[in-house]
Design an enzyme around this catalytic site. Sequence first.
Site: not given
Length: 142
Positions: A37, A95-96, A102, A104
């Site tokens: 990231d 919170h996307q 995806h 994390h």
Amino acid sequence: MASTARSLATCIFCKIIKGEIPSYKLIETELSFSFLDIGPLSRGHALIIPKDHAVKMHELPDEYLADAMPIAKKIAQAQGLENYNILQNNGRIAHQEVDHVHFHVIPKPTAGDDEGLVIGWPTKQLPKDEMVKIYEEIKGKL
């Protein structure tokens, strides 16, 4: 169909998969692509993205889900992580930020809130009859 094609054309993760945007690629399989990231919460924060452009997890074919978790495990093991979070969000209010499924892998190297994922867990107490109602509703649809 036009909006799906537009989504694919503008999706930052689809562009990363295609190599149109550079990344620090970690593991690539037939179904998944993982990379560091660029806005990490902690050292070694990585993303795993399915190569299928689905916005939310429930829209993604199961084989992509089955491929992602072993990659998360390998990334955690490669870093020797003792404490870490696997996070996946669906929808803006959850919170996307990027409209492409995806996952994390977020290392949590310290006990404080200064590095890694910082979350609260506002638990609620539900009456037993409400829990039974929810249970029966969900169980009946499984």
